[in-house]
Scaffold this motif. Structure first.
Motif, PDB file in Angstrom:
ATOM      1  N   ARG A 190       0.896  -0.960   0.128  1.00 55.92           N
ATOM      2  CA  ARG A 190      -0.145   0.065  -0.066  1.00 55.92           C
ATOM      3  C   ARG A 190       0.842   1.250  -0.111  1.00 55.92           C
ATOM      4  O   ARG A 190       0.572   2.394  -0.645  1.00 55.92           O
ATOM      5  CB  ARG A 190      -0.934  -0.066   1.391  1.00 55.92           C
ATOM      6  N   ALA A 191       1.939   1.287   0.650  1.00 56.95           N
ATOM      7  CA  ALA A 191       2.857   2.400   0.791  1.00 56.95           C
ATOM      8  C   ALA A 191       3.313   2.851  -0.599  1.00 56.95           C
ATOM      9  O   ALA A 191       3.500   3.702  -1.013  1.00 56.95           O
ATOM     10  CB  ALA A 191       4.138   2.141   1.759  1.00 56.95           C
ATOM     11  N   GLU A 192       3.778   1.327  -1.422  1.00 56.46           N
ATOM     12  CA  GLU A 192       4.328   1.743  -2.806  1.00 56.46           C
ATOM     13  C   GLU A 192       3.158   2.461  -3.511  1.00 56.46           C
ATOM     14  O   GLU A 192       3.457   3.353  -4.427  1.00 56.46           O
ATOM     15  CB  GLU A 192       4.882   0.493  -3.325  1.00 56.46           C
ATOM     16  N   ARG A 193       1.980   1.964  -3.378  1.00 57.40           N
ATOM     17  CA  ARG A 193       0.793   2.729  -4.190  1.00 57.40           C
ATOM     18  C   ARG A 193       0.627   4.029  -3.831  1.00 57.40           C
ATOM     19  O   ARG A 193       0.448   4.952  -4.987  1.00 57.40           O
ATOM     20  CB  ARG A 193      -0.435   1.876  -4.171  1.00 57.40           C
ATOM     21  N   SER A 194       0.844   4.391  -2.695  1.00 49.95           N
ATOM     22  CA  SER A 194       0.627   5.828  -2.275  1.00 49.95           C
ATOM     23  C   SER A 194       1.639   6.860  -2.614  1.00 49.95           C
ATOM     24  O   SER A 194       1.504   8.005  -2.482  1.00 49.95           O
ATOM     25  CB  SER A 194       0.375   5.853  -0.701  1.00 49.95           C
ATOM     26  N   ARG A 195       2.776   6.194  -2.962  1.00 51.75           N
ATOM     27  CA  ARG A 195       4.065   7.324  -3.436  1.00 51.75           C
ATOM     28  C   ARG A 195       3.514   8.030  -4.744  1.00 51.75           C
ATOM     29  O   ARG A 195       3.671   9.034  -4.891  1.00 51.75           O
ATOM     30  CB  ARG A 195       5.032   6.544  -3.582  1.00 51.75           C
ATOM     31  N   ALA A 196       2.507   7.431  -5.528  1.00 48.58           N
ATOM     32  CA  ALA A 196       2.109   8.123  -6.733  1.00 48.58           C
ATOM     33  C   ALA A 196       1.157   9.448  -6.344  1.00 48.58           C
ATOM     34  O   ALA A 196       0.915  10.142  -7.338  1.00 48.58           O
ATOM     35  CB  ALA A 196       1.083   7.307  -7.564  1.00 48.58           C
ATOM     36  N   ASP A 197       0.949   9.367  -5.243  1.00 50.51           N
ATOM     37  CA  ASP A 197       0.207  10.648  -4.876  1.00 50.51           C
ATOM     38  C   ASP A 197       0.834  11.949  -4.102  1.00 50.51           C
ATOM     39  O   ASP A 197       0.493  12.982  -3.844  1.00 50.51           O
ATOM     40  CB  ASP A 197      -0.749  10.453  -3.799  1.00 50.51           C
TER      41      ASP A 197
END
Length: 488
Positions: A190-197
């Motif tokens: 989830r942290a890796e996905r949130s980096r896009a924001d």
């Protein structure tokens, strides 16, 4: 129960508490009980419940309105999916104006209404009954976004059980733990996905100040805060030692030690690290070196390119005969001294000649479709933001629209031009929104439902001035617009 009936019921209840339960002046209340206080607390409780009911009803109205607008979408484009898209955009814009919120806020409200009137109906029912507050409902929706849809029902049931007995602050932490427990993906994924924001947000504030927000990985944010704090501590210590040894000149010592707190010094250090350190003369003739006046970061030499926004300043302010504020595009008014300092550093100068009577730009050819560079600068300066009602998109990122189409006889002139962001430019041509120029840059918009909204230019009011009395000063000089281009 209808809203009006609820209002009436609460009003009658309030009167009953105030008049029937009013204590006698000659009789002291019982120990530990105050009827007046009891009435106030009861009315606050009733008002809170009523507020929750109204908020739930608003969500139902929003959802119903959007569904109806899409169902009766005008076939302007001949493509059902395109008609539905612009029907949603159109009703979103109109709802934002009716509720007096920004369109981005309205988009969020529509999403919340769709969810609450759909899979989270139980949350809406609890909100309408006053069992939970709007903050509880929004925390549930915000957490549910990060969960797969098949877990929503279970998550809602568990979250509501906690929301009914917890205040909003405690519930926020509880619902986060509940979401993490139910989520099928690991925290690393989830942290890796949130980096896009991750992003940086600039927020103007009053009195020449502003906020700069960074949304990035937690460990980096903590490292930056710790690093800047340590540098501020080191700078304070070093400055104190230098001042004590009388090896620090008085102005520098006053600037460091007298400028205030550790927090203020930390901000100064962060600004220097981001902007790049000023060049100062070196000991060798003709050479310069990059060195901070803050002792703690004298070793730092970051290479950062910074583009200063456009600056608009009158000739009187520029030459020092006036202290009128200038305009820093993207921020707002700044003091004359700061403006002159920015002008001195500006590599590019653009001058706009204006009519001294009505302020309109001179030497323009209205028969050409394409705008001249000077006319576009003028329209950007005049409008400052997108001219659709409620929109705050900067004009520099917008498109210049002919209010009356050029192919239909509309001239390329100030009274037929306006800045529209790409979204609202497309909405103008693909929906029933209509606009007309009223003169002096004023636009009158008519929504598909017939409501009328008037927008005026943000910066300039160039109506003809009243006749000057004898002995008055001459009309103001033309404005100068400074435009800095990034060096990359």
């Amino acid at each position: 129960m209808p809203v009006l009936a609820r209002f009436t019921a609460f009003s009658v209840r309030g009167w009953w508490h105030a008049e029937v339960m009013k204590p006698a002046t000659s009789q002291a209340p019982e120990a530990g009980f105050d009827p007046v206080l009891d009435v106030d607390l009861a009315e606050l409780s009733s008002g809170a419940s009523l507020e929750c009911f109204v908020q739930a009803d608003r969500y139902r109205r929003i959802d119903s309105t959007v569904r109806r607008a899409v169902a009766i979408a005008d076939p302007l484009g001949g493509r059902p999916e395109l008609d539905e898209e612009f029907a949603r955009r159109s009703i979103t814009a109109e709802l934002a104006l009716i509720l007096r919120v920004h369109e981005r806020t309205m988009v969020a409200l529509i999403y919340e209404a769709t969810q609450l009137c759909g899979p989270f109906q139980n949350t809406l029912d609890d909100l309408g009954a006053g069992v939970i507050t709007l903050r509880h409902a929004r925390e549930i929706l915000a957490a549910a976004v990060l969960l797969p849809p098949h877990l929503h029902a279970r998550f809602q049931e568990d979250a509501l059980a906690k929301a009914r007995t917890m205040d909003a602050s405690a519930f926020r932490k509880a619902v986060a733990r509940l979401r993490d427990r139910l989520h099928p993906d690991s925290l690393a994924v989830r942290a890796e996905r949130s980096r896009a924001d991750r992003r940086m947000v600039f927020e103007p504030d009053a009195d020449g100040m502003a906020w700069l927000h960074l949304y990035l990985e937690g460990e980096k944010a903590l490292a930056i805060a710790t690093r800047v704090g340590d540098l501020a501590t080191a700078a304070q210590k070093e400055a104190a030692e230098l001042a004590g040894a009388a090896s620090l000149d008085a102005p520098t010592a006053a600037g460091i030690l007298g400028s205030g707190t550790h927090a203020q010094l930390a901000v100064d250090i962060a600004a220097e690290l981001l902007l790049g350190l000023p060049e100062q003369p070196a000991e060798d003739a003709g050479a310069t070196t990059t060195r901070s006046h803050l002792p703690g970061i004298a070793f730092s030499q970051p290479e950062v390119f910074v583009a200063v926004p456009q600056l608009t300043i009158s000739i009187d302010t520029l030459i020092g005969t006036s202290e009128e504020p200038a305009e820093l595009h993207g921020y707002g008014p700044i003091d004359a001294d700061t403006a002159r300092r920015l002008v001195a550093q500006a590599p590019t100068l653009h001058r706009i000649l204006t009519d001294p009577v009505d302020g309109t730009p001179l030497q323009l050819d209205p028969t050409q479709y394409r705008l001249t560079a000077g006319l576009r600068r003028w329209i950007l300066y005049r409008d400052d933001i997108c001219r659709f009602p409620g929109c705050t998109c900067k004009a520099v990122y917008s498109e210049t629209d002919h209010t009356r189409a050029w192919e239909n006889g509309g001239w390329t002139a100030e009274d037929n031009l306006a800045c529209l962001c790409k979204k609202h430019h497309r909405l103008k041509h693909n929906s029933r929104w209509r606009v007309e120029q009223l003169g002096q840059g004023v636009l009158r918009w008519t929504s598909p439902s017939g409501r009328v909204y008037v927008t005026t230019p943000s910066r300039v009011e160039h109506s003809p001035p009243a006749p000057a009395p004898p002995g008055a000063k001459p009309a103001p000089e033309p404005q100068l617009v400074f435009d800095e281009t990034p060096p990359f």
